[in-house]
Every structure is written in structure tokens, then in C-alpha cells.
Design a protein around this motif. Structure first.
Motif, mmCIF file in Angstrom:
data_model
loop_
_atom_site.group_PDB
_atom_site.id
_atom_site.type_symbol
_atom_site.label_atom_id
_atom_site.label_comp_id
_atom_site.label_asym_id
_atom_site.label_seq_id
_atom_site.Cartn_x
_atom_site.Cartn_y
_atom_site.Cartn_z
ATOM 1 N N CYS A 269 0.856 -1.175 0.000
ATOM 2 C CA CYS A 269 0.000 0.000 0.000
ATOM 3 C C CYS A 269 0.900 1.235 0.000
ATOM 4 O O CYS A 269 2.004 1.214 0.543
ATOM 5 C CB CYS A 269 -0.927 0.002 1.210
ATOM 6 S SG CYS A 269 -0.075 -0.101 2.791
ATOM 7 N N ALA A 272 1.991 2.691 3.615
ATOM 8 C CA ALA A 272 3.067 2.120 4.435
ATOM 9 C C ALA A 272 4.322 1.799 3.622
ATOM 10 O O ALA A 272 5.439 1.936 4.118
ATOM 11 C CB ALA A 272 2.577 0.861 5.131
ATOM 12 N N HIS A 277 0.349 -6.604 0.996
ATOM 13 C CA HIS A 277 -0.866 -7.254 1.478
ATOM 14 C C HIS A 277 -1.228 -8.400 0.537
ATOM 15 O O HIS A 277 -1.369 -8.192 -0.669
ATOM 16 C CB HIS A 277 -2.030 -6.259 1.509
ATOM 17 C CG HIS A 277 -1.876 -5.198 2.553
ATOM 18 N ND1 HIS A 277 -2.105 -5.446 3.884
ATOM 19 C CD2 HIS A 277 -1.496 -3.900 2.489
ATOM 20 C CE1 HIS A 277 -1.886 -4.336 4.578
ATOM 21 N NE2 HIS A 277 -1.506 -3.386 3.750
ATOM 22 N N CYS A 332 -1.599 -2.961 9.680
ATOM 23 C CA CYS A 332 -1.011 -1.927 8.820
ATOM 24 C C CYS A 332 -1.771 -0.614 8.982
ATOM 25 O O CYS A 332 -2.978 -0.612 9.234
ATOM 26 C CB CYS A 332 -1.061 -2.397 7.375
ATOM 27 S SG CYS A 332 -0.275 -1.263 6.226
ATOM 28 N N CYS A 334 -2.822 1.350 6.830
ATOM 29 C CA CYS A 334 -3.824 1.622 5.788
ATOM 30 C C CYS A 334 -5.196 1.088 6.148
ATOM 31 O O CYS A 334 -6.182 1.443 5.500
ATOM 32 C CB CYS A 334 -3.373 1.046 4.454
ATOM 33 S SG CYS A 334 -3.458 -0.743 4.383
#
Ligand SMILES: [Zn+2]
Length: 445
Positions: A269, A272, A277, A332, A334
């Protein structure tokens, strides 16, 4: 999700505001762990039933291991099923592992076989839709939204990169330029004239683009490019820094392989930029010890193994990717709940055994990353003199260093040699070469 265009026939002419949404499929990408695992189990059970009935290879494998589909009671039951390897794919060339009749297969892709026959994969209509969804997720994960102009330099053809990204970009609602690989100067011209904002290609091709721009005397900040999603080959943090600096963009890592679905298996993402992912509602991941096949606890480095739980035409059970990584369990920033995998740092079959020591090229790259004046281009040459393995590392150095005195070059070579010896415990020869003398890739095709 991006808003639709206003319906001009409904009488309403108010343009809806286009929302910028970083998470494409919020419901699934943020599932709580428990719900996700329940979904995985349901899908796994149905997959195992299906392949046992429809694919003779898997029935034989499971019978050989003494397992019936009904024996899978929990997710941990997966570990009892046999692995599938690239050799199994080759042995069943071309369509032997398809789980549906060929009439239901809409598209075929194949990976470039370095030796002999390629490995062949197929997609039903639903598989193509799933893939487009996963690539829309990937692109959104990397910060792409409707309104972006996506410059797709992945190769179109049997390779999954080009068409995989293409359908995802259309699904997301971007403007896609299907330029494919090669002809770098023309790529740069189109990038400039069409105002490309997102670049899709291999990381080495991104560096190649930057080099050609600099040869053309062009300033990359005159382009509208702002982000690049790079995959199809392992790369390093050092390469990310190089690409970001040279192209003035943000660079994210994406991961996939044709045997699993193509690109769209996992993605970093933009928030980060740390770990990718894994789209776990479609793929179950395991990390194993490549020597023993034993499943490793999260956090340990080993070979990635995937089971595809939603694919129809070409499902795979416990496919050994030979890619080396490790899983990150921490949540995370996100908001996505999927596990992350560390960027792939090498291939288990690229592992070199030098005088009894396991050496991954990524470790050598790690050493080179820490040395000032060294370019991120290198080549490892392994040979045998008598009974003794020898290793030579050829490294490109910057223009300034290469034009330095011989003494300086020798000193740098010795330093790299020393650091490699410290890290790996084996000695090697180091040869410093001029910039741009080690062959670049023209993108993976
Ligand atoms: Zn994230």
C-alpha cells in the motif's frame, strides 16, 4: 469506489463528485481475522471437493496421501495435503490440470519456459472477473484512482503482466495506455505527450527508462508521472530509492505469478510501503522450509506456498513458488487486515551453494546497497576450479569512482570483498566495471 458518470437520460445533469477511495473493496480488504478465516475454510473445502472430483492429478495425489475431501475440517488441515510443483505443471502439459472443460476456458496464458515447454494456465469468465477485481485492488492499493492515466509497459501476450494489469485498470476506471514493453524512446515520448501519471513495468525497466531519459537530456520532473507499480522480478529497497530519486515518483512493489493468477496476488500500500498485502480471501499463504517442506511460524523466512481458493479453471493446491519471503502479522496503517509479505528477496532455486554455504544473491545485493558509489547492477559468476567453487561478483560503479585512480578502485573492491566475506562467510573475487556495462532487461515479455 469511483462514482459512475451521470446518467444523461435520467433528467439529472448534476455531476457527482468523484470520490478518492484508496481501498477498492473495503468489505473484503478489511475483514476481521475471524470472518476471513471462516471464509477461507468454506472456500478451501469447496476447492478440495472440486479438484478431487474433476482433476485426476489431485485425486491421485490425495489418494496417495490417504486424504479424502471430507478430512479437511479446519484451515490447519491444509498442511496435510501434498504440495504442487512446477514439475507437476510440466508433467500435465498443456491442459491436464484444468478443472473445467476447455469450452469453459475463455483465455489461456503461459509463462516463458526457460527450459523446454512453458507452463500453461487457463481462466473461466469468472476467473477473468476475479483477476480484474484483484488488479483493481492492486492499483488502488498503490494509489491509483479514476482520472489517472496508466502507462502499462508490462508485456502483452502469453505473459500475464500486460493483460492482467490492463483489465484491472479498466475495472478501476482509469485511462489505460496499452503500450507493452520495448522501444524505450517512444515510450518516453508517449509518456510526455499523453500525460501518463502511473507507470507499470518491471523495476529494472523503470531504471532503464530513467537512464534513457537522462541520455536524452530530459528532466523527469517535466513528466506528470507520480507513482509506479513494479513487479515480475525481485528488487530491493536500494532499487526503490534509485527509482524514486531518478524518476521523481513513488514506487510500490506488487507481486504475482501466472501459476496463481498472474499479477494481483499481493500488493504494497502507498501509505506504508512496507510489505505486500496478500489478497487472502482468494489465496491462502504458507511459508515453508524449502529443504524439509515443514510449515514455518509467521515471521520466519522461507519459501512462499499458495493455495487458490476461488479459481475455477486452474486452481492449485499448495503451489511451491520457490520465492523467498516472510510474513508480517502486525496491523497496517492503511486499515487493510490482510497479512503482509516482505518483498521477495530471492528464489529458493537461485540459492547458490558455495563451498557448502547457502548463498542468496539478495544477501550480496544487501551488501552492495550499503556501499557508496556502487550502482544497483551486478552479476554473480559461479565457477569451479578443480574441486573448489569460486564466485566472482561483477559490480557497476559510478562514473566518478570509475575515473578515479586505480588505487581507489582497488580499495573499494577490497572493501566489498571484505563485507561479503563478513556476511556470507565465503570469500569471492570482486570486479568493478564501468557504468552501463551489465546488460539491462527490456522489461519481462
Ligand atoms: Zn497497508
Amino acid at each position: 469506489m469511483p462514482a459512475e458518470c451521470p446518467d444523461l437520460w435520467s433528467g439529472s445533469f448534476t455531476f457527482k463528485e468523484v470520490r478518492v477511495e484508496m481501498i477498492w473493496d473495503e468489505e473484503f480488504e478489511t475483514l476481521p481475522r475471524e470472518a476471513l478465516e471462516a471464509l477461507q475454510l468454506k472456500r478451501l473445502k469447496s476447492l478440495v471437493e472440486r479438484v478431487y472430483t474433476d482433476v485426476p492429478f489431485y485425486r491421485k495425489q490425495m489418494d496417495g496421501a490417504g486424504i479424502k475431501p471430507g478430512d479437511i475440517k479446519g484451515l490447519d488441515g491444509l498442511g496435510n495435503l501434498p504440495f504442487t510443483t512446477k514439475d507437476d505443471l510440466r508433467d500435465n502439459y498443456p491442459f491436464g490440470l484444468f478443472a473445467v472443460p476447455l469450452e469453459r476456458v475463455l483465455r489461456i496464458h503461459a509463462s516463458s519456459g526457460t527450459t523446454g515447454k512453458p507452463t500453461v494456465v487457463g481462466y473461466t469468465r469468472r476467473d477473468i472477473d476475479t483477476w480484474a477485481e484483484l488488479m483493481a485492488r492492486t492499483l488502488a492499493c498503490g494509489g491509483t484512482t479514476q482520472g489517472d492515466i496508466v502507462h502499462n509497459s508490462y508485456g502483452y501476450g502469453l505473459f500475464t503482466g500486460g493483460l492482467g494489469a490492463h483489465y484491472g485498470a479498466e475495472k478501476l476506471g482509469t485511462t489505460i495506455i496499452p503500450i507493452s514493453g520495448g522501444n524505450t524512446k517512444r515510450q518516453i515520448m508517449i509518456m510526455q505527450d499523453f500525460g501518463s501519471t502511473v507507470l507499470l513495468c518491471t523495476p529494472s525497466y523503470a531504471l532503464n527508462l530513467a537512464e534513457v531519459m537522462s541520455e536524452m537530456g530530459m528532466d523527469p520532473s517535466s513528466l506528470k508521472l507520480r507513482v509506479g507499480l513494479f513487479g515480475a522480478e525481485p528488487w530491493s529497497e536500494r532499487m526503490r530509492d534509485e527509482i524514486e530519486k531518478k524518476l521523481r515518483i513513488k514506487a510500490v512493489d506488487i507481486y504475482g505469478l501466472s501459476e496463481i493468477i498472474g499479477p494481483g496476488v499481493a500488493s504494497e500500500c502507498l501509505e506504508a510501503k512496507r510489505g505486500l498485502h496478500i489478497f487472502e480471501d482468494h489465496f491462502i499463504v504458507e511459508v515453508i522450509n524449502p529443504e524439509t517442506g515443514e510449515v514455518l511460524p509467521p515471521g520466519e523466512r522461507g519459501e512462499l506456498v499458495f493455495t487458490t481458493i476461488t479459481k475455477e479453471a486452474f486452481p492449485v493446491i499448495r503451489y511451491r513458488t520457490k520465492d523467498i519471503s516472510r510474513l508480517i502479522k502486525e496491523p497496517c496503517v492503511c486499515g487493510r487486515t490482510f497479512l503482509r509479505m516482505e518483498r521477495v528477496t530471492g528464489r529458493s532455486d537461485d540459492m547458490l551453494i558455495i563451498r557448502g554455504v547457502n548463498v542468496f544473491p539478495s544477501q550480496i545485493e544487501h551488501v552492495l546497497m550499503s556501499v557508496e558509489g556502487v550502482e544497483p547492477h551486478y552479476r554473480i559468476i559461479v565457477d569451479r576450479e578443480g574441486a573448489l567453487d569460486t564466485m566472482e561478483v561483477q559490480v557497476e560503479v559510478s562514473e566518478e569512482i570509475f575515473s578515479d585512480e586505480v588505487k581507489e578502485l582497488e580499495r573499494l573492491g577490497k572493501r566489498i570483498q571484505g563485507e561479503i566475506k563478513d556476511m556470507l562467510g565465503v570469500s569471492c573475487k570482486v570486479k568493478l566495471v564501468e557504468p552501463r556495462t551489465i546488460q539491462r532487461s527490456e522489461g519481462k515479455a
